[in-house]
Write a protein that holds these residues in place. Structure first.
Motif, PDB file in Angstrom:
ATOM      1  N   ASP A   1      17.166 -14.143 -16.547  1.00  0.00           N
ATOM      2  CA  ASP A   1      16.100 -13.887 -15.306  1.00  0.00           C
ATOM      3  C   ASP A   1      16.667 -13.809 -14.085  1.00  0.00           C
ATOM      4  OD1 ASP A   1      13.880 -13.770 -17.198  1.00  0.00           O
ATOM      5  OD2 ASP A   1      14.033 -15.847 -17.424  1.00  0.00           O
ATOM      6  N   VAL A   2      16.298 -12.862 -13.158  1.00  0.00           N
ATOM      7  CA  VAL A   2      16.774 -12.711 -11.902  1.00  0.00           C
ATOM      8  C   VAL A   2      15.611 -12.683 -11.187  1.00  0.00           C
ATOM      9  CG1 VAL A   2      19.014 -11.930 -12.157  1.00  0.00           C
ATOM     10  CG2 VAL A   2      17.313 -10.279 -11.861  1.00  0.00           C
ATOM     11  N   GLU A   3      15.374 -13.246  -9.724  1.00  0.00           N
ATOM     12  CA  GLU A   3      14.422 -12.896  -8.915  1.00  0.00           C
ATOM     13  C   GLU A   3      15.202 -12.678  -7.485  1.00  0.00           C
ATOM     14  OE1 GLU A   3      11.979 -16.230  -8.640  1.00  0.00           O
ATOM     15  OE2 GLU A   3      11.143 -15.911  -6.729  1.00  0.00           O
ATOM     16  N   ALA A   4      14.718 -11.516  -6.921  1.00  0.00           N
ATOM     17  CA  ALA A   4      15.310 -11.127  -5.669  1.00  0.00           C
ATOM     18  C   ALA A   4      14.346 -10.878  -4.568  1.00  0.00           C
ATOM     19  CB  ALA A   4      16.179 -10.147  -5.864  1.00  0.00           C
ATOM     20  N   PRO A   5      14.959 -11.065  -3.261  1.00  0.00           N
ATOM     21  CA  PRO A   5      13.972 -10.695  -2.186  1.00  0.00           C
ATOM     22  C   PRO A   5      14.503  -9.306  -1.871  1.00  0.00           C
ATOM     23  CG  PRO A   5      15.808 -12.226  -1.300  1.00  0.00           C
ATOM     24  CD  PRO A   5      15.627 -12.179  -2.824  1.00  0.00           C
ATOM     25  N   GLY A   6      13.558  -8.550  -1.487  1.00  0.00           N
ATOM     26  CA  GLY A   6      13.590  -7.110  -1.448  1.00  0.00           C
ATOM     27  C   GLY A   6      12.644  -6.582  -0.284  1.00  0.00           C
ATOM     28  N   LYS A   7      12.941  -5.200   0.051  1.00  0.00           N
ATOM     29  CA  LYS A   7      11.811  -4.400   0.903  1.00  0.00           C
ATOM     30  C   LYS A   7      11.537  -3.207   0.564  1.00  0.00           C
ATOM     31  CE  LYS A   7      13.922  -3.552   5.112  1.00  0.00           C
ATOM     32  NZ  LYS A   7      14.700  -3.755   6.146  1.00  0.00           N
ATOM     33  N   LEU A   8      10.445  -2.868   0.722  1.00  0.00           N
ATOM     34  CA  LEU A   8       9.787  -1.465   0.394  1.00  0.00           C
ATOM     35  C   LEU A   8       9.378  -0.918   1.610  1.00  0.00           C
ATOM     36  CD1 LEU A   8       7.780  -1.934  -2.804  1.00  0.00           C
ATOM     37  CD2 LEU A   8      10.222  -1.206  -2.758  1.00  0.00           C
ATOM     38  N   ILE A   9       9.975   0.258   2.121  1.00  0.00           N
ATOM     39  CA  ILE A   9       9.582   1.097   3.350  1.00  0.00           C
ATOM     40  C   ILE A   9       9.013   2.062   2.749  1.00  0.00           C
ATOM     41  CG2 ILE A   9      10.367   2.270   5.306  1.00  0.00           C
ATOM     42  CD1 ILE A   9      12.712   0.309   5.427  1.00  0.00           C
ATOM     43  N   VAL A  10       7.587   2.283   2.746  1.00  0.00           N
ATOM     44  CA  VAL A  10       7.018   3.643   2.560  1.00  0.00           C
ATOM     45  C   VAL A  10       6.677   4.468   3.524  1.00  0.00           C
ATOM     46  CG1 VAL A  10       4.808   4.451   1.651  1.00  0.00           C
ATOM     47  CG2 VAL A  10       5.752   2.129   0.978  1.00  0.00           C
ATOM     48  N   GLN A  11       7.455   5.465   3.437  1.00  0.00           N
ATOM     49  CA  GLN A  11       7.410   6.560   4.667  1.00  0.00           C
ATOM     50  C   GLN A  11       7.086   8.155   4.006  1.00  0.00           C
ATOM     51  OE1 GLN A  11      10.565   6.903   7.165  1.00  0.00           O
ATOM     52  NE2 GLN A  11       9.562   6.972   9.048  1.00  0.00           N
ATOM     53  N   GLY A  12       6.009   8.840   4.413  1.00  0.00           N
ATOM     54  CA  GLY A  12       5.844  10.103   4.147  1.00  0.00           C
ATOM     55  C   GLY A  12       5.904  10.374   2.560  1.00  0.00           C
ATOM     56  N   GLY A  13       5.139   9.403   1.802  1.00  0.00           N
ATOM     57  CA  GLY A  13       4.823   9.561   0.365  1.00  0.00           C
ATOM     58  C   GLY A  13       6.313   9.272  -0.559  1.00  0.00           C
TER      59      GLY A  13
ATOM     60  N   ASN B   1       0.848  -1.144  -0.045  1.00  0.00           N
ATOM     61  CA  ASN B   1       0.040  -0.095   0.019  1.00  0.00           C
ATOM     62  C   ASN B   1       0.794   1.227   0.017  1.00  0.00           C
ATOM     63  OD1 ASN B   1      -1.853   2.185   0.406  1.00  0.00           O
ATOM     64  ND2 ASN B   1      -2.832   1.098   2.068  1.00  0.00           N
ATOM     65  N   TYR B   2       1.046   1.876  -1.287  1.00  0.00           N
ATOM     66  CA  TYR B   2       1.882   2.779  -1.362  1.00  0.00           C
ATOM     67  C   TYR B   2       1.443   4.026  -0.638  1.00  0.00           C
ATOM     68  CZ  TYR B   2       4.448   0.036  -4.727  1.00  0.00           C
ATOM     69  OH  TYR B   2       5.230  -0.760  -5.215  1.00  0.00           O
ATOM     70  N   SER B   3       0.179   4.101  -0.337  1.00  0.00           N
ATOM     71  CA  SER B   3      -0.246   5.779   0.362  1.00  0.00           C
ATOM     72  C   SER B   3      -0.490   5.331   1.891  1.00  0.00           C
ATOM     73  CB  SER B   3      -1.686   5.801  -0.117  1.00  0.00           C
ATOM     74  OG  SER B   3      -2.412   4.861  -0.168  1.00  0.00           O
ATOM     75  N   LYS B   4       0.293   4.266   2.411  1.00  0.00           N
ATOM     76  CA  LYS B   4       0.247   4.115   3.924  1.00  0.00           C
ATOM     77  C   LYS B   4       1.699   3.693   4.166  1.00  0.00           C
ATOM     78  CE  LYS B   4      -1.825   1.257   7.500  1.00  0.00           C
ATOM     79  NZ  LYS B   4      -1.793  -0.246   7.401  1.00  0.00           N
ATOM     80  N   ASP B   5       2.062   4.262   5.365  1.00  0.00           N
ATOM     81  CA  ASP B   5       3.525   4.121   5.865  1.00  0.00           C
ATOM     82  C   ASP B   5       3.596   2.644   6.273  1.00  0.00           C
ATOM     83  OD1 ASP B   5       4.005   6.933   5.304  1.00  0.00           O
ATOM     84  OD2 ASP B   5       4.313   7.282   7.404  1.00  0.00           O
ATOM     85  N   GLY B   6       4.675   2.042   5.879  1.00  0.00           N
ATOM     86  CA  GLY B   6       4.783   0.546   6.248  1.00  0.00           C
ATOM     87  C   GLY B   6       6.083   0.189   5.797  1.00  0.00           C
ATOM     88  N   THR B   7       6.394  -1.254   6.231  1.00  0.00           N
ATOM     89  CA  THR B   7       7.436  -2.076   5.741  1.00  0.00           C
ATOM     90  C   THR B   7       6.818  -3.151   5.026  1.00  0.00           C
ATOM     91  OG1 THR B   7       9.030  -1.139   7.402  1.00  0.00           O
ATOM     92  CG2 THR B   7       9.796  -3.239   6.106  1.00  0.00           C
TER      93      THR B   7
END
Lengths: 148, 186
Positions: free
Chosen positions: B130-142, B107-113
């Motif tokens: 082809d590649v596949e990778a685990p990652g992390k998105l931290i949404v904070q303040g837009g 949810n890109y409009s809600k802060d979170g990891t």
């Protein structure tokens, strides 16, 4: 015969020592500091961008890995998380710019830069990123600002 | 009635705006590490001029990086990396084109990891895999902070390691990506 040996042995030792010294200094050589590097090209932002937009392959052959000194109007000065500065130069009204990733040693210089003013920046050209959405950039790294 | 319809339409517009958002950076960072386990010296480099675009609507993600922008501590290593291994005069760029596989979970409009998996095609040294990778998105303040880590088998990309340095240069390189993405104003 003995006389010959007296000359040859020290000579061989000297060559070996020189070789070792050369190998050691080569191995420990750091990437060149831009502050004292001699520029391969002195140009301005518009010319440099123009060269890459016109023919990227040709411009790559000419500028890649070369020390380039660019004069232009500062568009933005930004700092990332690690504290490193990036300065972009270019004309208003064009999306294209010269993107200069500053050498962390020269952070102090970057801090005082004002958008709109004209500067000369020296750095190593690493290439061109063409992007219709974000605007195209000629990238310079390890940059330093030249004193006027 | 009219008013509620208006509010409904306004709501639709706002959600559209939120989901149509793109995020980007031009100062992303990639760490490259090909140090062999027993090697006494570090074979690692960093590039701080990575371009990345992430489309929140469909999770599409693109990276582009200039090979010559990788800086090593030793100049000699940097020259070998460019001239002998990745041949950056011939192949100046590496590119990744792919997507966040589980984009619906973010949810890109809600802060979170958010833990994500990124899948796509990586092109470097003229070869695409082809590649596949685990990652992390931290949404904070837009804004979105994106990090991922994966390994590439250098032989897959036609990069061969000469026998003399086989004990120093690893066959697989560890790639770490870190980008602070800003919303793209369109």
């Amino acid at each position: 015969m003995k006389k010959n040996l007296k000359i040859i042995v020290p000579l061989v030792l000297l060559i070996v020592a020189l070789g070792a010294w050369y190998a050691y200094s080569e191995y420990n050589r750091k990437p060149a500091n831009m502050e004292n590097a001699k520029a391969d090209f002195v140009t301005n932002a518009a010319t440099l961008i123009g060269a890459f937009e016109e023919n990227e392959v040709k411009a790559n052959q000419q500028y890649l890995d070369k020390v380039v000194e660019v004069e232009g109007a500062i568009r933005t000065v930004s700092q990332d998380d690690a504290g490193l500065y990036t300065v972009t130069m270019g004309d208003d009204g064009s999306l294209s710019s010269v993107r200069c990733s500053m050498d962390s040693v020269f952070n102090e210089q970057a801090r005082s830069l004002v958008p709109g003013s004209t500067v000369s920046i020296r750095g190593v050209c690493t290439g061109f990123m063409a992007d219709p959405l974000l605007g195209s950039d000629v990238t310079l790294v390890r940059c330093t600002i030249l004193k006027k | 009635m009219k008013k509620s319809l208006f509010i409904f339409l306004l709501g639709v517009c706002i959600t559209n705006l939120a989901t149509a958002q793109k995020f980007f950076t031009k100062t992303g960072r990639i760490d490259f590490n090909a140090t062999a386990p027993s090697s006494p010296e570090n074979i690692q480099a960093v590039n701080r001029t990575v371009t990345c675009v992430l489309d929140a609507a469909n999770g599409n993600m693109q990276f582009a990086v200039l090979i010559k922008g990788f800086t090593f501590e030793r100049a000699l290593m940097q020259e070998h990396f460019n001239e002998n291994y990745l041949e950056s005069d011939k192949f100046p760029k590496a590119e990744f084109k792919g997507a966040v596989a589980n984009n619906a979970a973010v949810n890109y409009s809600k802060d979170g990891t958010y833990a994500v998996t990124v899948k796509g095609k990586l092109t470097m040294h003229g070869q695409t895999k082809d590649v596949e990778a685990p990652g992390k998105l931290i949404v904070q303040g837009g804004k979105v902070n994106a990090t991922a880590s994966f390994a590439v088998l250098l032989a897959d990309y036609g990069v061969s390691i000469p026998g003399v340095v086989a004990d120093k240069v690893n066959k697989t390189a560890k790639i770490e990506v870190a980008c602070n993405l800003e919303p793209l104003k369109s």
